[in-house]
Design a protein around this motif. Structure first.
Motif, mmCIF file in Angstrom:
data_model
loop_
_atom_site.group_PDB
_atom_site.id
_atom_site.type_symbol
_atom_site.label_atom_id
_atom_site.label_comp_id
_atom_site.label_asym_id
_atom_site.label_seq_id
_atom_site.Cartn_x
_atom_site.Cartn_y
_atom_site.Cartn_z
ATOM 1 N N CYS A 15 19.492 -2.275 8.646
ATOM 2 C CA CYS A 15 19.300 -2.371 10.103
ATOM 3 C C CYS A 15 20.203 -3.437 10.716
ATOM 4 C CB CYS A 15 17.838 -2.661 10.435
ATOM 5 S SG CYS A 15 16.764 -1.257 10.125
ATOM 6 N N ARG A 16 20.314 -4.591 10.057
ATOM 7 C CA ARG A 16 21.191 -5.653 10.567
ATOM 8 C C ARG A 16 22.643 -5.207 10.596
ATOM 9 N NH1 ARG A 16 18.576 -10.668 7.498
ATOM 10 N NH2 ARG A 16 18.055 -8.925 6.260
ATOM 11 N N ALA A 17 23.045 -4.519 9.505
ATOM 12 C CA ALA A 17 24.441 -4.057 9.434
ATOM 13 C C ALA A 17 24.717 -3.020 10.520
ATOM 14 C CB ALA A 17 24.732 -3.481 8.044
ATOM 15 N N VAL A 18 23.765 -2.096 10.746
ATOM 16 C CA VAL A 18 23.957 -1.070 11.782
ATOM 17 C C VAL A 18 24.016 -1.724 13.159
ATOM 18 C CG1 VAL A 18 22.831 0.894 12.935
ATOM 19 C CG2 VAL A 18 22.942 0.813 10.434
ATOM 20 N N LYS A 19 23.092 -2.659 13.437
ATOM 21 C CA LYS A 19 23.091 -3.350 14.743
ATOM 22 C C LYS A 19 24.378 -4.139 14.974
ATOM 23 C CE LYS A 19 18.109 -3.793 15.251
ATOM 24 N NZ LYS A 19 16.957 -4.712 15.235
ATOM 25 N N ALA A 20 24.948 -4.669 13.884
ATOM 26 C CA ALA A 20 26.180 -5.457 13.993
ATOM 27 C C ALA A 20 27.415 -4.559 14.000
ATOM 28 C CB ALA A 20 26.262 -6.455 12.847
ATOM 29 N N GLY A 21 27.209 -3.246 13.839
ATOM 30 C CA GLY A 21 28.334 -2.316 13.843
ATOM 31 C C GLY A 21 29.125 -2.332 12.548
ATOM 32 N N LYS A 22 28.534 -2.821 11.489
ATOM 33 C CA LYS A 22 29.219 -2.890 10.192
ATOM 34 C C LYS A 22 28.804 -1.681 9.345
ATOM 35 C CE LYS A 22 29.405 -7.888 10.346
ATOM 36 N NZ LYS A 22 29.024 -9.136 9.691
#
Length: 170
Positions: free
Chosen positions: A150-157
């Motif tokens: 979720c953090r990676a998706v929110k950060a666009g990574k």
């Protein structure tokens, strides 16, 4: 070493004393935490003592071992029950099996039969606890991985998210 808690239930005091002295309970990983002379008292003790195992006679006044087993199965499904009886009547064993009783020992209780029975129950409790612990650890890892995705998706990574997804399914 964690000791498994045992509640001993029999209307005959000499039987309770004999069973409590017959075994090296501590050596087998058990602690006798209480005794009762009938199922009614045992049910109350089960609520306060939370034993892992109940060793109970079948024929007792007020509440017999079969009724005790039924009530324990409903109220405390994790408690294992070993039935003791002077009666070799198959109907008792069949009724106990229907209620999920772990074992059935005919009196007079022989030390080797009792040892074998309590060790079998101890091993099944340990196996269940280990399985629950493994499931909990697995769930924690899945939750942690989902947070990272979720953090990676929110950060666009996107690449980092795929890496975490692959790790989760590995």
């Amino acid at each position: 070493m964690e000791l498994y808690r045992v509640l001993l239930v029999d209307d005959e005091e000499d039987i309770r004393e004999g069973i409590s002295r017959k075994m090296d309970w501590l050596g087998l990983g058990f602690s006798l935490v209480g005794e009762a002379a009938n199922g009614q008292d045992a049910l109350e003790l089960a609520e306060s003592l939370r034993p892992d195992v109940i060793l109970t006679d079948i024929k007792m006044p007020f509440m017999d071992g079969l009724e005790l087993s039924r009530r324990v199965a409903e109220e405390f499904p994790d408690i294992k029950i070993i039935m003791l009886t002077a009666y070799e009547i198959f109907e008792y064993a069949r009724e106990g099996i229907r209620m999920g009783v772990a074992d059935y020992i005919v009196k007079p209780v022989r030390r080797d039969a009792l040892r074998q029975s309590v060790c079998k129950v101890r091993d099944s409790i340990l196996e269940k606890r280990n399985l629950l612990k493994a499931q909990q650890e697995y769930q924690e890892k899945v939750d942690e991985c989902m947070e990272e995705i979720c953090r990676a998706v929110k950060a666009g990574k996107e690449e980092q998210a795929y890496t975490h997804i692959n790790r989760m399914f590995a």
